[in-house]
Design a protein around this motif. Structure first.
Motif, PDB file in Angstrom:
ATOM      1  N   PRO A   3      11.513 -18.585  17.323  1.00 20.85           N
ATOM      2  CA  PRO A   3      12.892 -19.034  16.892  1.00 20.85           C
ATOM      3  C   PRO A   3      13.255 -20.297  16.434  1.00 20.85           C
ATOM      4  CG  PRO A   3      13.367 -18.587  18.994  1.00 20.85           C
ATOM      5  CD  PRO A   3      11.739 -18.194  18.892  1.00 20.85           C
TER       6      PRO A   3
ATOM      7  N   ALA B 268      16.998 -15.381  12.895  1.00 19.85           N
ATOM      8  CA  ALA B 268      16.497 -14.530  14.032  1.00 19.85           C
ATOM      9  C   ALA B 268      17.300 -13.047  14.328  1.00 19.85           C
ATOM     10  CB  ALA B 268      16.332 -15.143  15.539  1.00 19.85           C
TER      11      ALA B 268
ATOM     12  N   VAL C 278      16.931 -10.140  16.740  1.00 19.88           N
ATOM     13  CA  VAL C 278      16.559  -9.837  18.184  1.00 19.88           C
ATOM     14  C   VAL C 278      17.213  -8.609  18.733  1.00 19.88           C
ATOM     15  CG1 VAL C 278      15.995 -12.235  18.397  1.00 19.88           C
ATOM     16  CG2 VAL C 278      18.119 -11.131  19.224  1.00 19.88           C
TER      17      VAL C 278
ATOM     18  N   VAL D  59      19.296 -10.907  23.538  1.00 17.31           N
ATOM     19  CA  VAL D  59      19.544 -12.465  23.338  1.00 17.31           C
ATOM     20  C   VAL D  59      19.099 -13.030  24.634  1.00 17.31           C
ATOM     21  CG1 VAL D  59      21.619 -13.855  23.241  1.00 17.31           C
ATOM     22  CG2 VAL D  59      21.851 -11.828  22.072  1.00 17.31           C
TER      23      VAL D  59
ATOM     24  N   THR E  98      16.845 -17.692  22.260  1.00 17.66           N
ATOM     25  CA  THR E  98      17.726 -17.214  21.283  1.00 17.66           C
ATOM     26  C   THR E  98      19.001 -18.006  21.359  1.00 17.66           C
ATOM     27  OG1 THR E  98      16.702 -15.196  20.981  1.00 17.66           O
ATOM     28  CG2 THR E  98      18.995 -15.417  19.957  1.00 17.66           C
TER      29      THR E  98
ATOM     30  N   ALA F  81      21.667 -15.996  14.297  1.00 18.85           N
ATOM     31  CA  ALA F  81      20.642 -15.129  14.840  1.00 18.85           C
ATOM     32  C   ALA F  81      21.602 -13.670  14.866  1.00 18.85           C
ATOM     33  CB  ALA F  81      20.314 -15.154  16.327  1.00 18.85           C
TER      34      ALA F  81
END
Length: 892
Positions: free
Chosen positions: A741, A747, A749, A752, A756, A766
């Motif tokens: 990342p 990002a 995802v 988390v 991240t 993200a």
């Protein structure tokens, strides 16, 4: 012929001004409040018909109240009787005339009468009525009064009349049509005093008239049991249908020795209703039910409209919207409504009110009410079906945890089977549904209550339709049931009414905003504050703007569900929930004030007797794809439909001839095939078709969304922990996919983790996405509420709104086909931003579907839309991910 309560015209209408007083300690009887000279404590003047909940200070009052009025009468002749009629009184009514008790009645919905001759005097007479409506109504058939539904109804809520009638008179004339030989059997019952020989030498002269002209007559003697029966043949009769609601008049002259001693008249229709294993028939022709639930609650007067003419307005509005049936839900229909349904042409499915407890007393009360319903409404051709129970209310375990469900309780199943058989014997002219919704035992209608919201759960809804048709026996609580036609007798979606209009009507907040039993999505109190405090105030100009968008979604959602059922073999009809809003429950096509909601015209096109359907193979396309759609015409009429289907799609047009058999469907596979237009970004559009050159007008429009192939994450470096999204990104020529990342622009995802979190706090962007099953992994930053994947009444009362894709409608409809969430974020940071939101009911449950918030120096977002596996394959999913990345990166 407006009679409502009476079978003959009243001598004196007693509706109007009455004295009224509550009796919370129930002292009135012992203190002689029934005496004409009794002084009542704090009486007030009310207008009967009247329910005491109409009085602002009595909305929550339960217990005892009294009504009283005087009436001047001439002396009653020796050969005549005075009869006091009550249309209905809720619940336990005891009546005195001039201080003499003349009778009592315990039944809240049906008419009752007392012979009051011996209590009357020439001149002024006083009628006093004690009405008790107890707090505990669990064993009393009460429908949806009180917790957890609507306002209670108590008192003399229908009209009161006095009729002076012959001592020997016709009580009833029941007409049973037989369309196999076009005859009508008339069964006459006679009332007479018990003393002497009042029935000797009596005859009944029965005549049938059509538009004032006599078409058949016959005379029969009255037997010792007080009955006479004749069968009359009708030459080429006009059958009653919703389109041709022809009514005949049956007139009975009761005579002795050539003298007429009484005259009686009623109307009836030559109508039959039958069923096979999978079809319904009206007068021998196939019948597809297009119905609406009608609970008949009214803003100020509850169980009746202030003006009975409102019934006509409602019936005509229902016909304009394409309905051929109204299901009068969980309480007997008002008699004036049925008279108008006969005259205007509307099929009626009627049912008694249900209790909420299962006991011998409640069983007997339901059976008694059903018997009274049949007696009152036997001659009404509009009524084609009865229910006995609804959703196990009062017979299963729905209300009481200790009770075993009808699904498995053999004793309850035996009782219901016996009740069904006795109902069929009592009225063999109509269909009978044993328990509407599920857990059938023996029934003429295998009906289902299916609350799927479309398009949010369109795939699950269509799969359920397939399951229902493939295995109808699954809807029974017994093995090897007799097959019966299949109907979806409850389904629907909600659409918020105009709060301004409601509060203007009530001159402030309606009393039902604050029913003590309302909570969550059912509770309107505080709706304005919730709007201002939620993401909705950033999305919509005001509550009316929100209501307009929500109503459009409601009508279009129901129209799509209807199209699915009308094109699905094996479904014999449907009943949408519902015709009008009721207090807090805003799932009507008309609001509580009987005003049409937005886009009702689109719903009406889908619900019309002849409907065109545009059925695209998808609703979202890439702009280099090809749009394919089937065209269909559904014909519920007895006439062949011939014409031309003319279509238009993105500026291209075409047409094709079509011929549809009576009561048939015609589907043209691939009727529309065009290239999707080249677009910039995302564009909403539609494909439409209309039937021209036919005897009827019909049209349909399907919404489509086209997305440019250039939309995507092409200029972003992306990190993801989801293998499916990684593969989809890797297949694309644009975005660069990295393994760490720290090396990415954005990002995506499904969890988390610390890496991240550190990336974001250091200034990165993200977003937390759902996994491949659509489920969210909670984190310290977000809390999620899961949503059902299939049927849900709550979901039907919800909607998703969005501002992420600016060229897509704020309530996205089919643009989010296949993406609707299985969860939403409950908490939202006031400093953050919501790009798409979720809302239920009276804005009680609001949350975020796509949002972002600051985290350190960066931006952390969440998106519960099921986009994770859609990049590159689902155009809108691709556009959503690209737009979300733009928002996050711009703010990071």
């Amino acid at each position: 012929m407006q009679r409502t309560t009476l079978t003959r015209d009243p001598t004196r209408e007693l509706s109007g001004d009455w004295e009224f007083a509550t009796d919370p300690e129930d002292d009135g009887r012992t203190e002689g409040w029934y005496d004409p000279d009794a002084a009542w404590e704090d009486p007030r003047e009310v207008s009967v018909p009247h329910s005491w909940q109409e009085e602002a200070d009595l909305r929550e009052y339960v217990g005892v109240a009294w009504y009283r009025r005087t009436v001047d009468l001439d002396a009653v002749d020796d050969d005549r009787r005075a009869v006091l009629y009550f249309g209905a009184a809720d619940y336990d009514a005891t009546v005195w005339v001039n201080g003499e008790r003349v009778g009592c009645n315990r039944e809240g919905y049906l008419p009752f009468r007392f012979d009051v001759t011996d209590a009357l005097v020439a001149g002024e007479n006083t009628v006093a009525v004690r009405v008790e409506d107890p707090e505990d109504i669990s064993e009393i058939p009460h429908g949806k009064q009180g917790e957890p539904w609507y306002t209670r109804v108590s008192g003399l809520w229908q009209r009161v009349d006095l009729a002076v009638v012959p001592e020997v008179r016709v009580r009833d004339a029941r007409v049973t049509p037989d369309l196999s030989d076009d005859t009508a059997r008339v069964d006459v019952s006679v009332t007479a005093p018990e003393e002497g020989e009042p029935l000797a030498d009596l005859s009944a002269d029965v005549r049938i008239r059509s538009d004032g002209t006599e078409v058949a007559s016959r005379t029969a003697p009255v037997g010792d049991d007080g009955t006479a029966s004749v069968t009359l043949a009708l030459d080429d009769p006009d059958y009653w249908t919703p389109d041709t609601p022809h009514l005949y008049e049956v007139a009975v002259d009761l005579g002795r020795g050539g003298d007429r001693i009484d005259a009686y008249a009623d109307t009836f229709g030559m109508r039959s209703v039958e069923r096979s294993e999978d079809e319904l028939f009206l007068n021998g022709d196939p019948l597809f039910v297009r119905g609406a639930l009608d609970q008949a609650f009214y803003p100020d007067t509850f169980y009746r409209p202030a003006d009975l003419g409102t019934f006509e307005t409602e019936i005509r509005a229902a016909k304009e919207m394409g309905f051929n049936l109204l299901r009068k839900h969980i309480k007997p229909a008002h008699p004036r409504f049925l008279e108008l349904a006969d005259e205007i042409g509307m099929l009626v499915w009627e049912e008694p009110a249900n209790p909420s407890a299962y006991s011998e007393a409640s069983r007997e009360a339901v059976r008694d009410q059903f018997a009274g319903l049949v007696e009152r409404d036997f001659n009404r051709p509009s009524v084609i079906a009865w229910s006995l129970y609804n959703e196990e209310w009062g017979i299963g375990g729905l209300y009481e945890d200790e009770e075993e469900s009808l699904w498995t309780d053999g004793e309850k199943q035996e009782f219901l089977a016996s009740f069904f058989e006795s109902a069929r014997e009592r009225d063999p002219t109509r269909l009978v549904c044993d328990n509407s919704g599920w857990a059938h035992v023996v029934t003429d209608l295998n009906d289902y209550h299916e609350y799927f919201v479309v398009p949010d759960r369109a795939d699950a809804w269509r799969e359920q339709l397939d399951r229902i048709v493939d295995d109808p026996a699954e809807n029974y609580g017994v093995d090897d049931p007799d097959p019966a036609p299949l109907l979806i007798s409850e389904f629907g979606t909600w659409g918020l009414p105009s709060v301004d209009a409601l509060e203007s009507h009530y001159d402030g907040e309606p009393h039902w905003y604050r029913h003590g039993f309302l909570s969550g999505l059912k509770s309107p109190a505080g709706v304005r504050d919730r709007f201002e405090a939620s993401h909705l105030s950033d999305t919509f100009d005001d509550l009316d703007d929100l209501a307009d968008a929500w109503q459009r979604r409601e009508c279009l959602s129901i129209a799509e569900s209807i199209a699915d059922m009308r094109s699905h073999e094996g479904v014999a009809g449907y009943v949408v929930t519902e015709l009008t809003d009721i207090e807090w429950e805003f799932n009507g096509l008309l609001d509580y004030l009987r005003e049409e909601k937005a886009s009702v015209d689109a719903f009406a096109r889908a619900n019309a007797p002849v409907a065109v359907q545009v059925r695209p193979d998808a609703h979202v396309y890439w702009d280099d794809g090809r749009v394919e759609a089937d065209l269909a015409v559904v014909n519920d009429t007895g006439e062949r439909i011939e014409g031309t289907l003319r279509w238009e799609a993105f500026g291209e047009t075409g047409e094709t001839g079509v011929s549809v058999e009576p009561f048939g469907n015609e589907r043209l596979a691939g009727g529309i095939s065009v290239d999707a237009p080249s677009v910039e970004g995302v564009r909403d559009g539609s494909v439409s078709a209309e039937l021209v050159g036919a005897t009827v007008d019909a049209a349909d429009e399907a919404s489509l969304t086209v997305v440019s192939r250039n939309v995507g994450l092409d200029d972003r470096t992306v990190y993801t922990d989801h293998d499916g999204l990684r593969r989809a990104l890797a297949d694309d020529d644009g975005p660069s996919v990295v393994d760490d990342p720290e090396d990415c622009d954005v990002a995506f995802v499904t969890r988390v983790d610390d890496a991240t979190r550190e990336f974001v706090e250091a200034g990165g962007a993200a977003a937390l996405l759902p996994d491949s099953e659509g489920r969210m992994d909670g984190s310290d930053e977000f809390s999620f509420t899961d949503l059902p994947e299939e049927e849900s009444w709550n979901l039907c009362a919800s909607f998703v709104s969005q501002t992420l894709l600016l060229d897509v409608d704020v309530v996205p409809g089919w643009a989010f086909e296949g993406l609707y969430p299985y969860a939403y974020a409950v908490d939202s940071d006031p400093a953050g931003e919501t790009f798409a939101g979720y809302t239920e009911g009276w804005l009680a449950n609001t949350g975020a579907v796509a949002l972002s918030r600051s985290a350190g120096d960066g931006q952390l977002g969440a998106c519960t839309l099921r986009v994770t596996d859609g990049y590159g394959s689902h155009p809108t999913a691709t556009a959503v991910l690209a737009a979300l990345a733009d928002e996050l990166c711009d703010d990071a």
